[in-house]
Motif scaffolding. Structure first.
Motif, mmCIF file in Angstrom:
data_model
loop_
_atom_site.group_PDB
_atom_site.id
_atom_site.type_symbol
_atom_site.label_atom_id
_atom_site.label_comp_id
_atom_site.label_asym_id
_atom_site.label_seq_id
_atom_site.Cartn_x
_atom_site.Cartn_y
_atom_site.Cartn_z
ATOM 1 N N ALA A 21 0.849 -1.210 0.000
ATOM 2 C CA ALA A 21 0.000 0.000 0.000
ATOM 3 C C ALA A 21 0.879 1.253 0.000
ATOM 4 N N GLU A 22 1.935 1.210 0.790
ATOM 5 C CA GLU A 22 2.846 2.365 0.842
ATOM 6 C C GLU A 22 3.555 2.555 -0.499
ATOM 7 N N ALA A 23 3.952 1.435 -1.102
ATOM 8 C CA ALA A 23 4.639 1.523 -2.402
ATOM 9 C C ALA A 23 3.692 2.099 -3.460
ATOM 10 N N LEU A 24 2.421 1.708 -3.393
ATOM 11 C CA LEU A 24 1.442 2.234 -4.347
ATOM 12 C C LEU A 24 1.270 3.738 -4.158
ATOM 13 N N ASP A 25 1.119 4.156 -2.906
ATOM 14 C CA ASP A 25 0.972 5.588 -2.615
ATOM 15 C C ASP A 25 2.154 6.372 -3.176
ATOM 16 N N GLN A 26 3.334 5.817 -2.961
ATOM 17 C CA GLN A 26 4.552 6.499 -3.404
ATOM 18 C C GLN A 26 4.595 6.584 -4.938
ATOM 19 N N GLU A 27 4.225 5.484 -5.573
ATOM 20 C CA GLU A 27 4.234 5.436 -7.036
ATOM 21 C C GLU A 27 3.230 6.460 -7.609
ATOM 22 N N LEU A 28 2.036 6.495 -7.021
ATOM 23 C CA LEU A 28 1.012 7.421 -7.518
ATOM 24 C C LEU A 28 1.428 8.862 -7.243
ATOM 25 N N ALA A 29 1.976 9.113 -6.052
ATOM 26 C CA ALA A 29 2.401 10.475 -5.703
ATOM 27 C C ALA A 29 3.454 10.960 -6.696
ATOM 28 N N GLY A 30 4.335 10.067 -7.109
ATOM 29 C CA GLY A 30 5.377 10.409 -8.079
ATOM 30 C C GLY A 30 4.775 10.860 -9.412
ATOM 31 N N ARG A 31 3.557 10.412 -9.669
ATOM 32 C CA ARG A 31 2.877 10.791 -10.920
ATOM 33 C C ARG A 31 1.885 11.928 -10.675
ATOM 34 N N GLY A 32 1.834 12.405 -9.429
ATOM 35 C CA GLY A 32 0.929 13.513 -9.107
ATOM 36 C C GLY A 32 -0.527 13.100 -9.045
ATOM 37 N N ILE A 33 -0.785 11.819 -8.773
ATOM 38 C CA ILE A 33 -2.174 11.342 -8.670
ATOM 39 C C ILE A 33 -2.346 10.583 -7.354
ATOM 40 N N GLU A 34 -3.606 10.280 -7.030
ATOM 41 C CA GLU A 34 -3.857 9.516 -5.800
ATOM 42 C C GLU A 34 -5.086 8.631 -5.966
ATOM 43 N N LEU A 35 -5.288 7.748 -4.999
ATOM 44 C CA LEU A 35 -6.480 6.899 -5.036
ATOM 45 C C LEU A 35 -7.709 7.733 -4.718
ATOM 46 N N ASP A 36 -8.848 7.351 -5.289
ATOM 47 C CA ASP A 36 -10.100 8.048 -4.971
ATOM 48 C C ASP A 36 -10.858 7.356 -3.845
ATOM 49 N N ALA A 37 -10.809 6.034 -3.846
ATOM 50 C CA ALA A 37 -11.555 5.302 -2.809
ATOM 51 C C ALA A 37 -11.055 3.866 -2.711
ATOM 52 N N VAL A 38 -11.276 3.295 -1.541
ATOM 53 C CA VAL A 38 -10.951 1.887 -1.304
ATOM 54 C C VAL A 38 -12.236 1.208 -0.865
ATOM 55 N N LEU A 39 -12.639 0.197 -1.617
ATOM 56 C CA LEU A 39 -13.911 -0.486 -1.356
ATOM 57 C C LEU A 39 -13.629 -1.825 -0.688
ATOM 58 N N GLU A 40 -14.157 -1.979 0.499
ATOM 59 C CA GLU A 40 -13.894 -3.212 1.245
ATOM 60 C C GLU A 40 -15.136 -4.085 1.315
ATOM 61 N N LEU A 41 -14.961 -5.371 0.995
ATOM 62 C CA LEU A 41 -16.040 -6.342 1.192
ATOM 63 C C LEU A 41 -15.756 -7.090 2.485
#
Ligand code: AMP
Length: 214
Positions: free
Chosen positions: A93-113
């Motif tokens: 999750a941290e790696a994803l955040d870092q990768e997206l931040a590097g592109r200037g974007i972020e997640l919109d939502a996390v859907l949990e079942l």
């Protein structure tokens, strides 16, 4: 829209991710599918992954993160994506955040079942019995014994990811044991509350995403 679908194995993530991907016109990125393709390719990495997956354990973070990073660099993800089966650890999750931040974007939502484990085991046993009756085959890691390991791995390594996203105000949770349509309606309600989607469906049980809700 950039979404993550979270939940234990057998909770119906893939089914819902497919529906939302079609509806939103964004690709569904299933790390399980990507890894099964790698296994099918017969490469050395595939062989390594095969054994890990057959035991119901997690493929190392660096391998999965690099698969996902490459995939979200493809042009078809320009308008978003729905991640199905990733992240499965807080490190991912941290790696994803870092990768997206590097592109200037972020997640919109996390859907949990959210699903009760005993009910899940019943569901998986039922599937195995039905497949056996119809002469079909089931995924090796869907046999009840390996499935139990996958649930334990989920509890130990993936459940903390829920907390990680809750702290970011991104998490919306729906009861995954409802009918497929009710789960879809619940997830739709979560996105609507987060002002990410217009709602046409009847809403059932859904909780809001803290960051966006009023
Ligand atoms: P799935 O199809 O999502 O149930 O994934 C099948 C198997 O692929 C899992 O039990 C893991 O062995 C592996 N896998 C899929 N996604 C990940 C991930 N994000 N991290 C580590 N292993 C994964």
């Amino acid at each position: 829209m950039r979404l993550v679908m979270l939940g234990p194995p057998g909770a119906g993530k893939g089914t819902q991710a497919t529906k939302f991907a079609t509806r939103l016109g964004i690709p569904q990125l299933s790390t399980g599918d990507m890894l099964r393709e790698t296994v099918a390719s017969g490469s050395a990495l595939g062989l390594r992954a095969k054994h890990i997956m057959e035991r119901g354990e997690l493929v190392p973070d660096d391998v999965v993160v690099s698969v996902v990073t490459n995939r979200i660099s493809q042009p078809d993800t320009a308008n978003g994506f729905i991640l199905d089966g990733f992240p499965r650890t807080v490190t991912q999750a941290e790696a994803l955040d870092q990768e997206l931040a590097g592109r200037g974007i972020e997640l919109d939502a996390v859907l949990e079942l959210e699903v009760n484990e005993d009910a899940l085991l019943d569901r998986i046993r039922g599937r195995a019995e039905e497949a056996a009756k119809n002469g079909g085959c089931i995924r090796k890691d869907d046999n009840p014994e390996v499935f139990r390991t996958r649930l334990e791995v989920y509890r130990a390594q993936t459940a903390p990811v829920t907390k990680y996203y809750r702290a970011q105000g991104l998490l919306g949770t729906v009861d995954g044991l409802q009918s497929i349509d009710a789960v879809t309606a619940g997830l739709t309600a979560v996105l609507a509350k987060a002002a990410l989607l217009r709602i046409g469906d009847k809403i059932s049980d859904a909780s809001s995403i803290g960051k966006h809700s009023s």
